[in-house]
Scaffold this motif. Structure first.
Motif, short mmCIF file in Angstrom:
data_model
loop_
_atom_site.label_atom_id
_atom_site.label_comp_id
_atom_site.label_asym_id
_atom_site.label_seq_id
_atom_site.Cartn_x
_atom_site.Cartn_y
_atom_site.Cartn_z
N ASN A 175 0.80 -1.22 0.00
CA ASN A 175 0.00 0.00 0.00
C ASN A 175 0.84 1.28 0.00
N VAL A 176 2.14 1.16 -0.28
CA VAL A 176 3.01 2.32 -0.41
C VAL A 176 3.22 2.63 -1.88
N HIS A 177 3.02 3.89 -2.26
CA HIS A 177 3.17 4.35 -3.64
C HIS A 177 4.24 5.43 -3.68
N ILE A 178 5.33 5.16 -4.39
CA ILE A 178 6.46 6.08 -4.47
C ILE A 178 6.38 6.80 -5.81
N THR A 179 6.23 8.11 -5.77
CA THR A 179 5.92 8.87 -6.98
C THR A 179 6.72 10.17 -7.05
N SER A 180 6.56 10.86 -8.16
CA SER A 180 7.18 12.17 -8.36
C SER A 180 6.10 13.24 -8.41
N LEU A 181 6.23 14.25 -7.58
CA LEU A 181 5.27 15.34 -7.50
C LEU A 181 5.80 16.56 -8.24
N ASP A 182 5.13 16.95 -9.31
CA ASP A 182 5.51 18.13 -10.07
C ASP A 182 4.79 19.35 -9.49
N ILE A 183 5.55 20.26 -8.93
CA ILE A 183 4.97 21.43 -8.26
C ILE A 183 4.19 22.30 -9.25
N ASP A 184 4.70 22.46 -10.45
CA ASP A 184 4.01 23.30 -11.44
C ASP A 184 2.65 22.72 -11.81
N THR A 185 2.59 21.40 -11.99
CA THR A 185 1.32 20.76 -12.31
C THR A 185 0.35 20.87 -11.15
N LEU A 186 0.84 20.65 -9.95
CA LEU A 186 -0.01 20.75 -8.76
C LEU A 186 -0.57 22.16 -8.63
N ALA A 187 0.27 23.16 -8.82
CA ALA A 187 -0.16 24.55 -8.68
C ALA A 187 -1.16 24.94 -9.76
N ALA A 188 -1.00 24.39 -10.95
CA ALA A 188 -1.87 24.76 -12.07
C ALA A 188 -3.32 24.36 -11.84
N ASN A 189 -3.54 23.39 -10.96
CA ASN A 189 -4.90 22.90 -10.70
C ASN A 189 -5.37 23.21 -9.29
N SER A 190 -4.85 24.28 -8.69
CA SER A 190 -5.09 24.50 -7.27
C SER A 190 -5.64 25.88 -6.93
N GLY A 191 -6.28 26.54 -7.88
CA GLY A 191 -6.99 27.78 -7.59
C GLY A 191 -6.11 28.86 -7.00
N LYS A 192 -6.64 29.52 -5.99
CA LYS A 192 -5.96 30.66 -5.38
C LYS A 192 -4.61 30.29 -4.80
N LEU A 193 -4.56 29.16 -4.09
CA LEU A 193 -3.30 28.75 -3.48
C LEU A 193 -2.29 28.36 -4.55
N GLY A 194 -2.75 27.73 -5.63
CA GLY A 194 -1.85 27.39 -6.72
C GLY A 194 -1.26 28.62 -7.37
N GLY A 195 -2.08 29.65 -7.54
CA GLY A 195 -1.59 30.90 -8.10
C GLY A 195 -0.55 31.55 -7.21
N TRP A 196 -0.76 31.43 -5.90
CA TRP A 196 0.20 31.99 -4.95
C TRP A 196 1.52 31.23 -5.02
N ILE A 197 1.46 29.91 -5.16
CA ILE A 197 2.68 29.11 -5.30
C ILE A 197 3.43 29.53 -6.56
N LYS A 198 2.73 29.68 -7.67
CA LYS A 198 3.38 30.06 -8.93
C LYS A 198 3.96 31.46 -8.88
N SER A 199 3.41 32.32 -8.03
CA SER A 199 3.91 33.69 -7.94
C SER A 199 5.27 33.78 -7.25
N LEU A 200 5.66 32.72 -6.55
CA LEU A 200 6.94 32.64 -5.83
C LEU A 200 7.03 33.63 -4.67
N GLN A 201 5.90 34.07 -4.16
CA GLN A 201 5.94 34.94 -2.99
C GLN A 201 6.60 34.23 -1.81
N TRP A 202 6.37 32.94 -1.70
CA TRP A 202 6.93 32.15 -0.62
C TRP A 202 8.46 32.12 -0.64
N ALA A 203 9.06 32.39 -1.81
CA ALA A 203 10.51 32.29 -1.96
C ALA A 203 11.25 33.48 -1.37
N LYS A 204 10.54 34.57 -1.10
CA LYS A 204 11.19 35.76 -0.56
C LYS A 204 11.28 35.64 0.95
#
Length: 392
Positions: A175-204
């Motif tokens: 029941n363990v699934h080892i995968t690769s998480l693409d941040i850009d793909t995740l953010a593209a389908n995540s509404g307001k929070l996804g837009g915030w991730i793509k804006s890179l505000q968190w990086a400052k």
């Protein structure tokens, strides 16, 4: 056969290895299922030599002790040239210590959890291609106590090493699934929070990678529903069955290191609003545990959470559920012989190892420490693998 895949992994009998199926001289994709295969050749001596060689390759390429790129969620990054790094995408900001390519690389399938299954998420968000034994223990223990759940170990790297014993052990668990998480793909389908991730505000921020991790865990859980756990949190009992809960570090302080939410739960919107509209990159904890704390207080009009266990349908667990000791006492968990005097609170379901401080502390089988006792009982496969390596 692919030049990245040694013959060692095609046809070795009776060993623990990733099923890298070799057909017509080419490597087929194995990561769709991460199954464990049996070799096509026979012979006990050859099997032993194959396992021994795999262990030696593992030791040559990845030490047992944690290295800078295998440290868990809450360490502190250096922050040189933040503004320059922001322009180069999320990897440059979240992963300043990029590891070298793994030995004998195997490509991971994409992260694709289902909303119709019970999910538990572990997220490695620093572009690492490996995890250490303590982190692997966290993954196995969650799977052991929740056999009806899908346990997702998602890397932001795209490849891991076929010679990595830790990966081999986890790959055996159904029941363990080892995968690769693409941040850009995740953010593209995540509404307001996804837009915030793509804006890179968190990086400052001095803690860019941690800010990204705080946002990504919220997105992953809220998109499909499930439980998030830090990679330094070992499960020792089944979690509460209630649909929505959050861990509490102290009676007056929540944690975002362990929480469960259904898909699109009301708290998702509250936490997203709080994170994106009140982000402060220069305050430690403000954008992680602080977001949960403020969102719950606002949603239920609370001055303090100290004297309440609920906000609507969201349960705030007692501190001993995951946080039995203060971070300043983390060494008690690794003290040889310490298990003799350790007492578990009745409400305990997990053990937090405080990786920010304990990342260099070893899991040493047989030393009768608290972590030794916990690992032997709650992640026996990882524990036995480490014992095997220590004996060679």
């Amino acid at each position: 056969m692919s030049v990245a895949t040694p013959a060692l992994f095609c046809g070795i009998p009776n060993g623990i290895y990733l099923d890298i199926k070799c057909h017509q001289g080419k490597q087929s994709s194995i990561m769709d299922s991460w199954s464990i295969g049996k070799g096509m050749m026979g012979g006990g001596i050859l099997g032993f030599l194959g396992l021994y060689l795999r262990i030696k390759i593992f030791l040559a390429h990845r030490p047992l002790g944690p290295s800078p790129h295998t440290i868990g969620d809450y360490d502190i990054f250096e922050n040189s040239k933040v503004e320059e790094k922001v322009t180069n995408g999320w990897q440059e900001s979240a992963c300043p210590f990029r590891p070298p390519p793994p030995a004998f690389p195997v490509t991971l399938p994409r992260f694709a959890p289902s909303p119709i299954t019970k999910n538990i998420f572990f997220l490695e968000t620093k572009c690492s291609t490996s995890i250490n034994a303590k982190m692997a223990c966290a993954v196995e223990s969650a799977a052991l106590h929740h056999p009806d759940h899908h346990i997702h170990l998602a890397f932001t790297a795209t490849k891991v090493s076929a010679s990595d014993i830790i990966m081999q052990v986890l790959a055996q668990i159904s029941n363990v699934h080892i995968t690769s998480l693409d941040i850009d793909t995740l953010a593209a389908n995540s509404g307001k929070l996804g837009g915030w991730i793509k804006s890179l505000q968190w990086a400052k921020s001095e803690w860019a990678g941690i800010n990204l991790s705080d946002a990504v865990r919220l997105v992953a859980v809220c998109q499909v529903g499930g439980t998030y756990l830090d990679l330094d949190l070992i499960t020792i009992a089944p979690f509460p069955t209630t649909d929505a809960w959050v861990g509490r570090e102290k009676w007056e302080q929540l944690s975002n290191g362990a929480f469960r939410l259904p898909k699109n739960h009301w708290f998702c919107e509250q936490a997203t609003k709080e994170l994106t509209e009140n982000y402060q990159g220069d305050v430690w904890g403000h954008n992680g545990p602080g977001v949960f704390q403020r969102a719950i207080k606002n949603a239920c009009n609370l001055e303090t959470i100290q004297n309440t266990n609920h906000c609507r349908d969201l349960v705030m667990l007692e501190p001993p559920a995951f946080y039995q000791i203060h971070w300043q006492k983390w060494e008690e968990l690794f003290k040889a012989g310490g298990s003799a005097t350790w007492e578990w609170p009745q409400s305990a379901v997990g053990l937090h190892l405080w990786n920010k401080f304990s990342f260099n502390a070893q899991l040493s089988p047989g030393d009768s420490s608290v972590i030794d006792q916990v690992a032997e009982q709650h992640c026996p496969r990882v524990y036995n693998a480490i014992q095997t390596v220590h004996r060679i």
